[in-house]
Design an enzyme around this catalytic site. Structure first.
Site, PDB file in Angstrom:
ATOM      1  N   LYS A  42     -31.682  -3.059   3.391  1.00 20.47           N
ATOM      2  CA  LYS A  42     -32.051  -3.573   2.071  1.00 20.47           C
ATOM      3  C   LYS A  42     -32.960  -4.771   2.259  1.00 20.47           C
ATOM      4  O   LYS A  42     -32.873  -5.468   3.273  1.00 20.47           O
ATOM      5  CB  LYS A  42     -30.803  -4.019   1.294  1.00 20.47           C
ATOM      6  CG  LYS A  42     -31.003  -3.984  -0.198  1.00 20.47           C
ATOM      7  CD  LYS A  42     -30.840  -2.556  -0.698  1.00 20.47           C
ATOM      8  CE  LYS A  42     -30.754  -2.420  -2.173  1.00 20.47           C
ATOM      9  NZ  LYS A  42     -30.176  -1.107  -2.532  1.00 20.47           N
TER      10      LYS A  42
HETATM   11  N1  GLU Z   1     -32.424   0.946  -4.246  1.00 18.67           N
HETATM   12  C1  GLU Z   1     -31.875   2.262  -4.392  1.00 18.67           C
HETATM   13  C2  GLU Z   1     -30.420   2.285  -3.961  1.00 18.67           C
HETATM   14  O1  GLU Z   1     -29.749   1.295  -4.034  1.00 18.67           O
HETATM   15  C3  GLU Z   1     -32.725   3.337  -3.728  1.00 18.67           C
HETATM   16  C4  GLU Z   1     -32.958   3.181  -2.271  1.00 18.67           C
HETATM   17  C5  GLU Z   1     -33.950   4.179  -1.707  1.00 18.67           C
HETATM   18  O2  GLU Z   1     -34.429   5.026  -2.447  1.00 18.67           O
HETATM   19  O3  GLU Z   1     -34.215   4.085  -0.518  1.00 18.67           O
HETATM   20  O4  GLU Z   1     -29.868   3.298  -3.615  1.00 18.67           O
END
Ligand code: GLU
Length: 422
Positions: A111
């Site tokens: 993240k």
């Molecule tokens: N931010 C989204 C999540 O928390 C998507 C992450 C992504 O598509 O890589 O799952």
């Protein structure tokens, strides 16, 4: 070894660790493997000088945490929010590891975060900050290393700027470095709707198991961003009544049903729900305690707490957000036994699944129809739902713990089989 004296000592990170510990206890994990599976692999802190429109230079702070790199390139979104911390990003990265592993994606978990309120920046400032962030994390990113995506406060335009920055650095178009891009730049059909559509798919499927039809379903949604609004639309089109919605400016309640198209048009025109007259104005706190069939927290972490968990009047919680329920609230909900909880790592996995499809299409330069995307998505969601519910029965545990047992055990097994280097 206990996680003391570390920069990860945030409440959100502790929440993720506590969830991990409950699942690891069930699995009876060996202490060495347990610690190795729990801790983030890499945490990068960057500072980004950005020239503001007034000519001054402002320094922003950003993070990228790669929690797990053992099961494939890391994967996870980038959050732009004024309150984001390294500990929070580490927790979100950990949840990405379990989410990807649970639904069977060949990815690790990561993240990113930038400490900024994007609403306070001009378009030019936002572009310079987005490009600078990508530039700073570039040595740690790539289609085979770590693939970012949107999260709270970021969108397809930001993904496009970041992809352009990376591609310019490589000297060629390289769309597989990031997902959630515009369709014109290698984005996948269906990615924009995928997270909310996936949340709605789980809600419909579990309501069906409970014998509740659409016309008997009322829905309350906290958060009217990409996830909340798409989930609302899918459930509204299915025939459910949306009786409460909210965003950071406050909430709206209408027991007769909110005109969702009007609410969406208002947000399109005014950027938020403030001034929307389609119901009675209420606070976010009041909204969570409304009587309804389905409550969908689709904003930030830790909104369902020990203070309101006992007062909830819903039959189901569908976690569109990551980490919306605290450990204490989890315990209260489990003890109450009258609320079906669809945990984040299962409930919002549609987003990263279609991100995976986008990445596959980029690597193959072969693009799918929307029908193909959704057909493949729903099949993966159904498989994950069945395996979570089977695990829940097997261990007689909560659905969250069952989902984590599956996600964590697959990562731990990969680590154990890979062994240690050197
Ligand atoms: N931010 C989204 C999540 O928390 C998507 C992450 C992504 O598509 O890589 O799952």
């Amino acid at each position: 070894m206990a996680l003391t004296n570390t920069i990860y000592n945030s409440t959100v990170f502790q929440q993720a660790c506590k969830q991990f510990d409950i699942a690891a206890d069930i699995l009876g994990m060996d202490p060495g493997l347990r610690e190795r599976t729990k801790r983030p692999r890499r945490c990068v802190i960057v500072s980004m000088p950005v020239r503001m429109d007034n000519g001054q230079i402002e320094i922003f702070e950003g993070y990228r945490v790669q929690h797990n790199l053992s099961t494939g390139p890391a994967k996870g979104g980038i959050r732009f929010h004024q309150d984001v911390t390294l500990g929070e990003v580490a927790a979100l990265a950990m949840w990405m590891s379990w989410k990807c592993s649970l639904v069977g994606l060949p990815y690790g978990g990561a993240k990113g975060g930038v400490v900024v309120d994007p609403r306070g920046l001009s378009k030019g400032e936002l572009e310079r900050l987005s490009r600078r962030y990508m530039q700073e994390i570039l040595p740690f990113i790539g289609p085979n290393v770590d693939i970012p995506a949107p999260d709270v406060g970021t969108n397809e335009q930001i993904m496009a700027w970041m992809m352009d920055t990376y591609s310019n650095h490589q000297g060629h178009y390289d769309p597989g470095v990031i997902t959630g891009k515009p369709i014109a730049l290698g984005g996948s059909l269906g990615r924009k709707e995928a997270t909310g559509e996936g949340v709605a798919w789980f809600v419909k499927s579990y309501l069906q198991d409970m014998g509740i039809p659409p016309e008997k379903t009322s829905v309350v949604i906290q958060g009217f961003g990409n996830v909340g609004s798409e989930a609302a639309l899918a459930l509204y089109n299915w025939g459910a009544e949306i009786i409460g919605i909210s965003d950071y400016t406050g909430g709206v309640y209408n027991p007769k049903g909110i005109d969702l198209k009007a609410a969406m048009a208002h947000v399109e025109a005014h950027k938020n729900l403030q001034g929307f007259t389609g119901g009675e104005a209420i606070t976010n706190e009041q909204l969570l305690e409304l009587e309804c069939t389905v409550l969908i927290p689709a904003a930030l972490e830790r909104v369902i707490t020990e203070k309101n968990a006992g007062k909830l009047k819903c039959r189901m919680i569908a976690e569109g957000a990551n980490g919306p329920t605290t450990n204490a609230a989890d315990k209260i909900i489990e003890e109450r036994g009258d609320i079906e909880l669809i945990p984040d790592v299962l409930c919002n996995s549609g987003g990263v699944i279609v991100s995976y499809f986008e990445w596959l299409q980029n690597l193959q330069n072969y693009y799918w129809t929307k029908g193909e995307v959704f057909d493949k998505l729903y099949r993966m969601l159904a498989k994950a739902k069945a395996s979570v519910d089977e695990t829940k029965k097997k261990y007689n545990c909560s659905r969250r713990t069952a989902a984590l047992v599956l996600g964590i055990s697959r990562v731990a097994e990969a680590k154990a089989k890979r062994g240690l280097f050197p």
